[in-house]
Design an enzyme around this catalytic site. Sequence first.
Site, PDB file in Angstrom:
ATOM      1  CE  LYS A  21      -2.130  -0.827   3.720  1.00 20.71           C
ATOM      2  NZ  LYS A  21      -1.859  -2.354   4.476  1.00 20.71           N
ATOM      3  NE  ARG A  96      -4.477  -1.175   9.716  1.00 23.07           N
ATOM      4  CZ  ARG A  96      -3.280  -0.489   9.317  1.00 23.07           C
ATOM      5  NH1 ARG A  96      -3.466   0.459   8.569  1.00 23.07           N
ATOM      6  NH2 ARG A  96      -2.454  -1.650   9.025  1.00 23.07           N
ATOM      7  NE  ARG A 135       7.228  -3.607   6.434  1.00 21.42           N
ATOM      8  CZ  ARG A 135       6.058  -3.181   6.192  1.00 21.42           C
ATOM      9  NH1 ARG A 135       4.952  -2.914   5.171  1.00 21.42           N
ATOM     10  NH2 ARG A 135       5.108  -3.267   7.323  1.00 21.42           N
ATOM     11  NE  ARG A 168       6.124  -0.714  10.384  1.00 20.49           N
ATOM     12  CZ  ARG A 168       5.001  -0.671   9.980  1.00 20.49           C
ATOM     13  NH1 ARG A 168       5.273   0.213   8.230  1.00 20.49           N
ATOM     14  NH2 ARG A 168       4.493  -1.043  10.473  1.00 20.49           N
ATOM     15  NE  ARG A 179       1.886  -5.438  11.628  1.00 16.61           N
ATOM     16  CZ  ARG A 179       2.321  -4.804  10.504  1.00 16.61           C
ATOM     17  NH1 ARG A 179       3.960  -5.658  10.523  1.00 16.61           N
ATOM     18  NH2 ARG A 179       2.597  -3.904   9.764  1.00 16.61           N
TER      19      ARG A 179
HETATM   20  P1  ADP Z   1       1.664  -1.452   7.415  1.00 21.32           P
HETATM   21  O1  ADP Z   1       1.044  -1.235   5.603  1.00 21.32           O
HETATM   22  O2  ADP Z   1       2.475  -2.559   7.004  1.00 21.32           O
HETATM   23  O3  ADP Z   1       0.336  -2.547   8.047  1.00 21.32           O
HETATM   24  P2  ADP Z   1       0.958   0.801   8.953  1.00 21.32           P
HETATM   25  O4  ADP Z   1       2.215   1.386   8.727  1.00 21.32           O
HETATM   26  O5  ADP Z   1      -0.414   1.505   8.232  1.00 21.32           O
HETATM   27  O6  ADP Z   1       1.353  -0.443   8.237  1.00 21.32           O
HETATM   28  O7  ADP Z   1       0.411   0.807   9.953  1.00 21.32           O
HETATM   29  C1  ADP Z   1       0.774   0.235  11.246  1.00 21.32           C
HETATM   30  C2  ADP Z   1       0.185   0.590  12.583  1.00 21.32           C
HETATM   31  O8  ADP Z   1       0.116   1.460  12.446  1.00 21.32           O
HETATM   32  C3  ADP Z   1      -1.059  -1.019  12.607  1.00 21.32           C
HETATM   33  O9  ADP Z   1      -0.892  -1.894  13.207  1.00 21.32           O
HETATM   34  C4  ADP Z   1      -1.663   0.118  13.914  1.00 21.32           C
HETATM   35  O10 ADP Z   1      -1.248  -0.491  14.845  1.00 21.32           O
HETATM   36  C5  ADP Z   1      -1.534   1.973  13.627  1.00 21.32           C
HETATM   37  N1  ADP Z   1      -2.595   1.603  12.461  1.00 21.32           N
HETATM   38  C6  ADP Z   1      -2.774   2.457  11.284  1.00 21.32           C
HETATM   39  N2  ADP Z   1      -3.546   2.902  10.736  1.00 21.32           N
HETATM   40  C7  ADP Z   1      -4.559   2.911  10.983  1.00 21.32           C
HETATM   41  C8  ADP Z   1      -5.901   2.778  11.351  1.00 21.32           C
HETATM   42  N3  ADP Z   1      -6.673   3.144  10.170  1.00 21.32           N
HETATM   43  N4  ADP Z   1      -6.921   2.679  12.532  1.00 21.32           N
HETATM   44  C9  ADP Z   1      -5.711   1.595  13.481  1.00 21.32           C
HETATM   45  N5  ADP Z   1      -4.791   1.623  13.859  1.00 21.32           N
HETATM   46  C10 ADP Z   1      -4.307   1.970  12.900  1.00 21.32           C
END
Ligand code: ADP
Length: 231
Positions: A21, A96, A135, A168, A179
Amino acid sequence: MDASTNCWRGIILLGGPGSGKGTQAALLAQRLGIAHISTGDLFRQNIRMETPLGKLARTYMEKGELVPDEVTVGMVRERLKQPDCANGFILDGFPRTIAQADALNQVLADMRQALTAVLNLQVAPEVLIDRLSRRWTCKSCGAVFPEFSLPPRPGCKKDVCDGELYQRPDDRPETQRHRIEVYREQTAPLEAYYAERGMLIEIDGENSVERVHQLIVDAVGCEDGAAQGER
Ligand code: ADP
């Protein structure tokens, strides 16, 4: 409808952790001349700056849990008011949950706008696990280096950056599976949510970065983008 209304885009990128993404949102945002809003990046910025929001978000992120909806929605609502969103935005990592999607509809209605596309990057769970374990991320600029299983080099070397590369905390094996599970339980229902509204476009995410970008461009059409012609 005037020209500015024509150009406005509200795009959502759905897809599991590691589905690409962030990479695809950055490429498309540049091509269309619209804002790239990554809720994960916004939280990580707040963690680096040690803000109260960052301190709260960290406790959830490190466990691979979602940050509570009201906190996340408030942050996105404020971000969408920034001037760089005038031509539209790509949301990467938001919504999400169904509650976040409902809240986004309300925020957009208040802005007198509506979503133009929801893209679902499809990648099998075993491919996600493999990608996450390779990553590495730059501590300073946030650049992502996906292709290595060991720290690839001493410094970032993206543009003029020399930041330290790290894995990370939420990319470590013990958190990865959780996750992906959280994604399946809380975020995957959004696929049906947007399909029922006739908005969901499936994209095969198990292709090269360039090929996935092309599939997305073909799906959304880029004829009126600010950066048209740039490849
Ligand atoms: P990835 O794209 O690898 O899933 P992100 O960088 O988008 O990782 O998100 C990392 C973390 O940030 C998630 O696992 C969550 O804890 C938090 N997070 C990100 N976006 C949201 C959201 N829309 N709602 C709740 N938590 C979020």
